[in-house]
Design a protein around this motif. Structure first.
Motif: not given
Lengths: 290, 1002
Positions: A253-266
C-alpha cells in the motif's frame, strides 16, 4: 458483482481457499533481458499461488524442471527482452514463435492462463496471443508502437476496467492506479475493423482515464497516445491478458505515490496491483475445480 | 555477402523518431526543416538464399507498424538523406540482437563470420546539403564513433544502395615488442607521452632499473628490458586512475607563509581514518560494528538485516562522456553495476544513482574546437544513462544536476549502484571471496576488442583535441544482463570462489588484483575470445571491452560452471590459473610475454611527493542588493541549479523491481524532488534503505574545507528528513578535481592541492562529528581540458553519497506540507551565509556580470557557510527521534536557495501555502531580509507538525535551536513577514511556473 463461481471460491474458509490457491502453479519467464521476474513472482506468491522462475533458454532447451503443460498460468514479465532492439519484445517473441509456440498453443488450448505485463504484453501482441480472434493465436493483428512523446516515461496513471469484459484478470476492478514505465505503449491495430471488434467484444479490459474517469488520449493521463486509451487487452476467452501498466510495482500500500499524504483512514489495505494477480490465480483455481 | 534490409514506419503512421529529430533541428540548431522520416538499415554479412532473405524481412519489420524491403524501400522523394553508421570496431548491440533474431528465424547458425551492422537513415525535406551537414554533425551523429553519408534525392536515386559495412579488416596480430628504456630522460618522457602511458620520468626509471636487475628474467631467457605487455600493464596498474597516487602522496602543506606540515597520504589520514575510528568505537561500545567490508573490495558493504548486506559504489565517467556523451554515460552506468556485482561473491543490483555537472545547455556563442555543445553533452549523457539503466532493469534512486560554465571542458558524470549482498552464499559469508592457488582464471561475458584501450591512462591526463577515439566504449546492457543472470545462478550454487569486474585496465587489472590473494597467476592470452583478430597481446591484456567479469573457479566445480554458462548462452573461457609463486606470468600462444613480480606490480611505484599552499582567495560582494525579494525567489526557483528536471528524469524508470517506496518525485503532484528516497531491499520486509547526497562545488571557490563539511551535512540532513536512523548512515566520497600537481601546464597546482587537503580535512571532521563512515569512494584528478590553447578546469567537486537505513518504511516522511493549520518550525540557526550562494550568483547575473575566463560566476562573496559540528549532532539525533515517533508530518533541508527555496518546494509539493514570521527565524540575530530568505546556512530543517503537537514539539527540542515560525495555510501563497513590518508575498503559481520552466526547454 462477482460471478457466482468466483464469489463462492472467495467465500470458502480461509484455509480451504489458501489450499486451492496454492495448487495454482505459475511459470514466470525470465532471462535474455527480462527484468521484472522477481516482483512478478512475488505478486503471485503474495496472493497464494506457487510461482517458478524459468529461464526461457531452459524451456527451449528442454532443461526446465517441469514441462510447460504442468503449469496453469504463464506470466510474461516486463523488461527489455534483447534490449527491445528490433522493436519492443520483437526478438524475444521471435524466439518463442520459432522454438516454443506449438507448446504454448497447446497450453492455451488446454485452458491455460497468460498474463503479459509491459514487455510481456508487447510480446503477446507480437505473437498474436491477443487479440486472438476466433482461436487464431498466430496472426498479429495489432502492435504496440512508440509513444507519441518519444521515449521511455515513468509515471502513475489511473485506469478503468470494462465491467463487461470477458477478462478474468480484471474481475471486480472498477478503477485502479498503477505506474506505467515504457517507451512503446501505443496500441495500434492492423485495421480499424480489428479495433471495432475489440471494442464490441469488450476485449479492451483496461483503459487510461482522466480525472473524471473518462477514457483519454491526452498526455500524461495517457502516457503513450493509445487510441481510446487502450491500456490492456485480452483474448476472447478472457484468459489471456496483457497490459502496459505495472501491477507488479504496486504490491504494497505504501507504494502509492500519495500514501505519505494520506490520513490513516484513507490508506489502502494492500497494494492495488495484487487484485489482478488474485483474479488470475482464482480463475485458475476455479478451472481446476475442487 | 552483404544483404541490405530497410525498415521504416508505414506511410500514414506516425514516425515519432522523425518528429523528434525535426524538433531538434528547429529548436536546438534553429534551422528550418520540413518533415523528417527515418529508416533502420540492417546489413547482414552472411550467406543466405533469396528465400531466406524474404523470411528475415518478415521478422525484422513489425507487420502492423512497419514496411520493409530487401535492398531499398521505394518511398521518395525527399531533399536529403543522411546515413549514420558506426565506425569499425564500435560496439553495435542492436546488430547483435538482430543476428539472434535472424538465426532464430532461419533455424540455423550462420557461422562465426556472420554479423549484422545497423545504421539509420534520416530522410529530410526542406533542407539543403550544407544545412544537412550541420544537422548530421551537430545533432545526429558523433564523428568520434560514427560515419556520416549525405546524399541528395538525385544522388540517392542514381546510386545503388550502399552495401558498405564497418567490418574490421583482420590482420595478423602485431608481434610482442621489447621496449628499449636505455634512452635519456627526454626520450623516456617522450616514450611515456607518445605511448599514452602517463608514467612520470621517475616511474619510467624505476621500471627500467627493476627490469635490468631481475634475475629470474634472465634465467627464463627474457630480455632485460620490459616487453610492451609488461610496460603497458605497469602503466595501467600505476595510473592515477588505479593507484590514486595523489591521494597517497607525501604532501608538504602550508598556509600562506606558515610552516609546512607533512601529510603522509590524504587517503590514510582523512578518508580511511574516520572509518577506522568509527568502526573501533562501535566495536568498543557494542561489541560489533555494522561495517562489513570497507575499502578493499570493489564497493563498500554495510550490515542491513539477517538476509542481506547493502553494497554501494559511485563512479565517474567524465573523459569518455566528453568525447561521446551517449557511449560514455551508458558505459558509466552499466560499468558501475559491475562494482557491487563484483563485491564479495556478488550482490544483486537494487538501484542506480546519477548526477551530472554540466555547462549551461543554453550556452551561446562559439565553443572551443573539439568540444561538443553542453546541450548535446547533457542530452547524450542522459540518454546513455536512461538506456543503460532501463535495459538493465535497475531503477534510479537519485538524480541531480549542477550547472557551471567551468564544466564546459569536462562534464562530470557520476553513476552509482546499490546492491544487496546475501549475508550467506552457498554456506559461507557472502562478503568473503578468495581466489585459491589452482583455481581457474575464467573470463565471462562479452568478447575483447580494441575498445577502451588506454582508458585508465587516458583518464589520468587532460583532454585535448587529439584524445583517442579508441578510449570510447559503448556499454551493452543486455549482454551484461544475460551474463549477470547466469552468474547469479552460479553464485547461489557456489560454483566460484571469487569474482571481480573488468573495468579500467581490463584483464591486467582484474587478474592482477585477484592474484594478490593467492599470490600469483599464470594465463595465456591466446585463449581469450576476441571480437576480431589482429589485436596485439598487450591490447588483449588491457582492453576495456565491457560486460566482462573475471572469476576464480575451483577445478572441481569448473565443469558445472561451464555447463551452466553454455546453457545460458553466455561465453565463459578458462584463461589460466591462480598460483602462489609470487609472479604474474602471461603467455601468448605458449611464449612467455610478461613476467611481473606481484610485489613490484602492486608496490613498486615510487609514489609522489607534492607541495600544497593555501592562500585564502578574495572575491567581490554585490555593492547593493535588491529589495523585491518576491521576484528574487521566483527567479531563483527557475535557475538551472534549482529548477525541476522532472521531464528528463522520468525517462528513467524508478520503480522496476517493485521495491520503491519514497520515489524521486513526491508531493500531491509527484513533481517536486524528494529530499531523499526510500526503498525496500527485498520483498517481504518493511526495513528500508535511504539514499541522498550532498554536492556543492560553489563553496569550493571560497574554501574547500567548508565545502566538504557542508556537503556531508547536506547529505545527512536529507537522510534525516526522510526518516533515516541517525546511527546507520554510511557515505561514499567522490572527488573530481582539476589537476593539483604543479607543472608547466598547472602553475597553480599548489593551490589546487591545498584545496584538496582542506576538502579532505573538512570531510574527516564532518564524518567524525556525525559518525558517518566512508565505506568506498573514488577520485578523478585530471578534470581539465585544453582546447584551442585555452585551459578549462572544473571547480573542485566533492560528491558525498549517503546510504541510510530506516527500520519501517511506513515511518518515512516527505518534504511536502500536509495540511492547513499545521505548525511550522525551523530547526537550526540562520546566519549571513551568502558566500557561494545561488542567490549571489543570481545577483551577479541580474547585474549583467559574466564569469571571468575560466573563473567562477560572480558574485562569489566572502564567506562560505560553516557547519557547527559541535552543536548539530545533538539536534540531529533529536530530529531522528521525533520522526521515528511519527508526529513530524513533513521535513525539508534548506540548502541551495536557502530557507525560501525549501519553503517553496514544500509548499509546491503540498499544493499548500504558508505564513511565516522571519523575525522568529532570525531569533534575535541582526540579519537582512534577503539573508534570512536566501542564505545557505547549514544545519537547518523546516518541519511541520499538527497544531495539536506543536507544544510537544517545542518541548522535544528544548535546549536546541528550534523556533516555531508560522503555519501551513490553504491559500496558495507564501506570506513571509518581518514582525509587523515588511511582507514578502509570492503566489505558488508563479513559483511553479518558474520552477517547471527553468529547464523545460533546455
Amino acid at each position: 458483482m462477482l460471478e457466482p463461481g468466483l464469489a463462492a471460491l472467495r467465500g470458502l474458509p480461509a484455509d480451504e481457499l489458501a489450499r486451492r490457491r496454492a495448487r495454482v502453479r505459475v511459470l514466470v519467464l525470465t532471462g535474455l533481458g527480462l527484468n521484472c521476474e522477481a516482483e512478478t513472482a512475488e505478486a503471485f506468491r503474495r496472493v497464494g499461488a506457487r510461482p517458478d522462475l524459468v529461464h526461457l533458454l531452459d524451456l527451449l532447451g528442454g532443461h526446465a524442471e517441469h514441462p510447460l503443460a504442468s503449469y496453469h498460468v504463464v506470466a510474461f514479465a516486463g523488461g527489455f527482452g534483447f534490449g527491445d532492439h528490433l522493436g519492443a519484445g520483437a526478438v524475444y517473441a521471435n524466439k518463442i514463435r520459432f522454438r516454443l509456440y506449438d507448446q504454448l498453443l497447446e497450453f492455451i488450448a488446454g485452458g491455460g492462463l497468460a498474463l503479459g505485463i509491459c514487455n510481456g504484453f508487447q510480446m503477446m501482441t507480437r505473437l498474436g496471443m491477443v487479440p486472438g480472434f476466433d482461436g487464431d493465436y498466430r496472426s498479429p493483428l495489432a502492435t504496440v508502437a512508440p509513444n507519441d512523446r518519444l521515449g521511455y516515461w515513468d509515471c502513475w496513471i489511473r485506469l478503468a476496467a470494462d465491467p463487461l469484459s470477458p477478462c478474468v484478470w480484471t474481475r471486480g476492478i472498477e478503477t485502479l492506479e498503477l505506474p506505467t514505465r515504457h517507451g512503446e505503449g501505443k496500441f495500434l491495430t492492423a485495421t480499424p475493423e480489428v479495433m471495432r471488434r475489440l471494442e464490441q467484444d469488450h476485449q479492451v479490459a483496461l483503459r487510461y482515464v482522466d480525472e473524471r474517469g473518462e477514457p483519454t488520449e491526452r498526455w500524461p493521463a495517457n502516457p503513450n497516445g493509445s487510441p481510446g486509451g487502450v491500456a490492456g487487452v485480452c483474448d476472447p476467452t478472457g484468459r489471456l491478458f496483457g497490459l502496459m501498466p505495472h501491477p507488479d510495482a504496486y504490491l504494497y500500500p505504501f507504494q502509492h505515490p500519495q500514501w505519505f499524504r494520506m490520513r490513516d483512514a484513507e490508506r489502502p489495505a494492500e497494494g492495488g496491483g495484487l487484485a489482478i494477480f488474485r483474479n488470475g490465480v482464482d480463475a485458475a483455481a476455479l478451472a481446476q475445480g475442487g | 555477402m552483404i544483404h541490405r534490409f530497410e525498415i521504416a514506419v508505414r506511410r500514414g503512421l506516425r514516425d515519432a523518431r522523425g518528429e523528434h529529430v525535426a524538433r531538434g533541428v528547429r529548436e536546438f540548431l534553429r534551422l528550418p526543416v520540413g518533415s523528417v522520416r527515418t529508416r533502420d538499415v540492417y546489413h547482414l554479412d552472411a550467406e543466405i538464399s533469396a528465400g531466406e532473405a524474404a523470411a528475415i524481412l518478415v521478422e525484422l519489420a513489425d507487420p502492423v507498424l512497419q514496411a520493409g524491403a530487401v535492398g531499398r524501400l521505394d518511398d521518395g522523394p525527399f531533399d536529403v538523406a543522411i546515413s549514420v553508421a558506426f565506425k569499425p570496431g564500435v560496439a553495435d548491440p542492436v546488430g547483435k540482437s538482430a543476428l539472434v533474431a535472424i538465426e532464430d528465424t532461419l533455424g540455423r547458425d550462420l557461422g562465426a563470420g556472420a554479423a549484422v551492422y545497423t545504421s539509420v537513415v534520416y530522410l529530410l525535406d526542406g533542407v539543403r546539403r550544407d544545412a544537412a551537414r550541420t544537422i548530421a554533425y551537430d545533432l545526429l551523429a558523433n564523428a568520434v564513433i560514427q560515419d556520416v553519408a549525405i546524399a541528395t534525392w538525385d544522388e540517392w536515386r542514381a546510386a545503388a544502395p550502399s552495401l558498405a559495412v564497418p567490418r574490421i579488416v583482420d590482420g595478423p596480430p602485431p608481434p610482442v615488442r621489447t621496449v628499449d628504456l636505455s634512452g635519456d630522460a627526454a626520450q623516456l618522457e617522450r616514450l611515456s607521452r607518445e605511448g599514452l602511458l602517463a608514467l612520470s620520468l621517475e616511474e619510467m626509471e624505476t621500471i627500467r632499473d627493476h627490469f635490468a636487475s631481475e634475475p629470474r628474467r634472465r634465467r627464463l631467457g627474457l630480455p632485460a628490458a620490459p616487453t610492451d605487455v609488461e610496460l603497458e600493464c605497469l602503466a595501467q596498474t600505476w595510473s592515477e586512475h588505479c593507484k590514486h597516487k595523489i591521494f597517497n602522496a607525501a604532501i608538504d602543506y602550508r598556509e600562506g607563509d606558515g610552516p609546512p606540515e607533512r601529510i603522509d597520504s590524504l587517503f590514510a589520514s582523512y578518508i580511511e581514518r574516520p572509518t577506522r575510528e568509527i568502526d573501533a568505537e562501535l566495536r568498543a561500545a557494542h561489541g560489533a560494528s555494522w561495517l562489513v567490508s570497507v575499502f578493499h573490495d570493489n564497493a563498500g558493504v554495510v550490515a542491513f538485516d539477517d538476509h542481506v548486506h547493502l553494497v554501494y559504489k559511485v563512479e565517474t565517467h567524465n573523459s569518455p562522456s566528453a568525447l561521446d556523451p551517449y557511449g560514455g554515460a551508458i558505459t558509466g552506468i552499466v560499468g558501475v553495476n559491475r562494482d557491487p556485482f563484483g563485491t564479495g561473491r556478488g550482490a544483486d543490483l537494487l538501484a542506480n544513482v546519477w548526477g551530472y555537472c554540466f555547462a549551461s545547455p543554453f550556452t551561446r556563442g562559439a565553443l572551443p574546437r573539439g568540444l561538443l555543445h553542453p546541450k548535446r553533452v547533457r542530452d547524450g549523457v542522459h540518454r546513455g544513462v536512461i538506456d543503460g539503466g532501463n535495459q538493465s532493469g535497475v531503477p534510479y534512486g537519485r538524480g541531480w544536476e549542477i550547472f557551471d560554465s567551468r564544466y564546459l571542458g569536462k562534464p562530470l558524470v557520476f553513476c552509482g549502484t546499490v546492491g544487496a549482498l546475501p549475508v550467506t552464499i552457498a554456506g559461507s559469508p557472502g562478503a568473503e571471496k578468495a581466489a585459491l592457488p589452482g583455481d581457474a582464471v575464467v573470463m565471462v561475458g562479452g568478447r575483447i576488442g580494441a575498445d577502451g584501450i588506454h582508458g585508465a591512462t587516458f583518464s589520468s591526463a587532460a583532454l585535448d583535441e587529439a584524445s583517442p577515439a579508441q578510449a570510447v566504449q559503448i556499454g551493452d546492457p543486455i549482454t551484461q544482463k544475460m551474463t549477470f543472470d547466469f552468474l547469479l545462478e552460479a553464485r547461489d550454487r557456489g560454483l566460484y570462489n571469487a569474482i571481480t569486474d573488468n573495468g579500467a585496465g581490463g584483464l591486467s587489472s582484474s587478474v592482477g588484483e585477484m592474484a594478490r590473494g593467492p599470490g600469483g597467476a599464470r594465463l595465456d592470452l591466446a585463449a581469450a575470445p576476441l571480437k576480431y583478430a589482429g589485436l596485439a597481446a598487450w591490447e588483449i591484456f588491457l582492453s576495456e571491452a565491457q560486460e566482462r567479469m573475471t572469476l576464480a573457479v575451483p577445478a572441481d566445480r569448473l565443469p558445472a560452471f561451464l555447463e551452466l554458462a553454455a546453457r545460458r548462452d553466455v561465453e565463459a573461457t578458462v584463461l589460466g590459473e591462480f598460483t602462489d609463486d609470487g609472479w604474474l606470468e602471461v603467455a601468448y600462444g605458449g611464449d612467455t610475454v610478461a613476467l611481473l613480480a606481484m610485489d613490484f606490480l602492486h608496490e613498486g611505484d615510487p609514489g609522489l611527493r607534492l607541495a600544497a599552499r593555501w592562500d585564502p582567495p578574495r572575491f567581490s560582494e554585490p555593492e547593493t542588493r535588491p529589495t523585491d525579494h518576491g521576484r528574487s525567489l521566483v527567479d531563483l526557483m527557475g535557475r538551472l541549479n534549482l529548477a525541476s528536471n522532472e521531464r528528463q528524469a522520468r525517462h528513467y524508470d524508478h520503480e522496476v523491481k517493485g521495491l520503491t517506496v519514497v520515489k524521486p518525485w513526491v508531493g500531491a503532484g509527484a513533481d517536486v524532488p524528494a529530499e531523499a528516497t526510500v526503498f525496500l531491499a527485498r520483498h517481504g520486509s518493511l526495513r528500508g534503505y535511504v539514499l541522498s547526497e550532498g554536492v556543492n562545488p560553489f563553496y569550493s571557490d571560497l574554501d574547500t574545507y567548508a565545502m566538504a563539511a557542508a556537503v556531508v551535512d547536506e547529505a545527512v540532513r536529507r537522510q534525516l528528513c526522510a526518516g533515516a536512523r541517525y546511527d546507520r548512515i554510511a557515505a561514499l566520497d567522490n572527488f573530481c578535481w582539476p589537476d593539483p600537481v604543479r607543472s608547466q601546464h598547472t602553475p597553480d597546482g599548489e593551490y589546487k592541492l591545498a584545496q584538496l587537503v582542506r576538502a579532505c580535512r573538512g570531510l574527516y571532521d564532518a564524518c567524525r562529528a556525525y559518525g558517518v563512515p566512508l565505506i568506498s569512494g573514488k577520485d578523478s584528478m585530471k578534470n581539465d581540458a585544453v582546447m584551442d590553447g585555452v585551459k578549462i578546469s572544473v571547480p573542485p567537486t566533492l560528491l558525498v553519497s549517503a546510504l541510510g537505513q530506516i527500520d519501517d518504511v511506513r515511518r518515512a516522511v516527505t518534504l511536502d506540507f500536509k495540511a492547513p493549520g499545521d505548525a511550522l518550525f525551523v530547526l537550526g540557526t540562520t546566519g549571513a551565509d551568502t558566500g557561494g550562494s545561488e542567490y549571489f550568483r543570481y545577483l551577479g547575473e541580474r547585474d549583467g556580470l559574466a564569469p571571468a575566463d575560466g573563473g567562477p560566476a560572480p558574485y562569489v562573496g566572502s564567506r562560505a557557510p560553516a557547519v557547527d559540528l559541535e552543536r548539530t549532532p545533538a539536534l540531529y539525533r533529536r530530529l531522528a527521534a521525533a520522526i521515528a515517533s511519527g508526529w513530524v508530518r513533513s521535513a525539508a533541508a534548506p540548502a541551495k536557495g536557502g530557507l525560501a527555496a525549501a519553503l517553496a518546494r514544500a509548499a509546491l509539493a503540498g499544493r499548500l501555502g504558508a505564513e511565516l514570521d522571519l523575525d522568529a527565524v532570525a531569533g534575535g540575530r541582526e540579519l537582512a531580509t534577503d539573508e534570512l530568505l536566501f542564505a545557505e546556512s547549514t544545519g537547518r530543517f523546516v518541519i511541520t507538525v499538527a497544531a495539536a503537537d506543536a507544544a510537544a514539539c517545542e518541548r522535544h527540542f528544548a535546549g536546541h535551536a528550534c523556533r516555531r515560525v508560522g503555519e501551513v495555510t490553504a491559500q496558495p501563497r507564501l506570506a513571509l513577514r518581518r514582525g509587523a513590518g515588511e511582507q514578502v508575498v509570492v503566489a505558488l503559481a508563479a513559483l511553479e511556473t518558474s520552477f517547471k520552466e527553468g529547464l523545460a526547454h533546455a
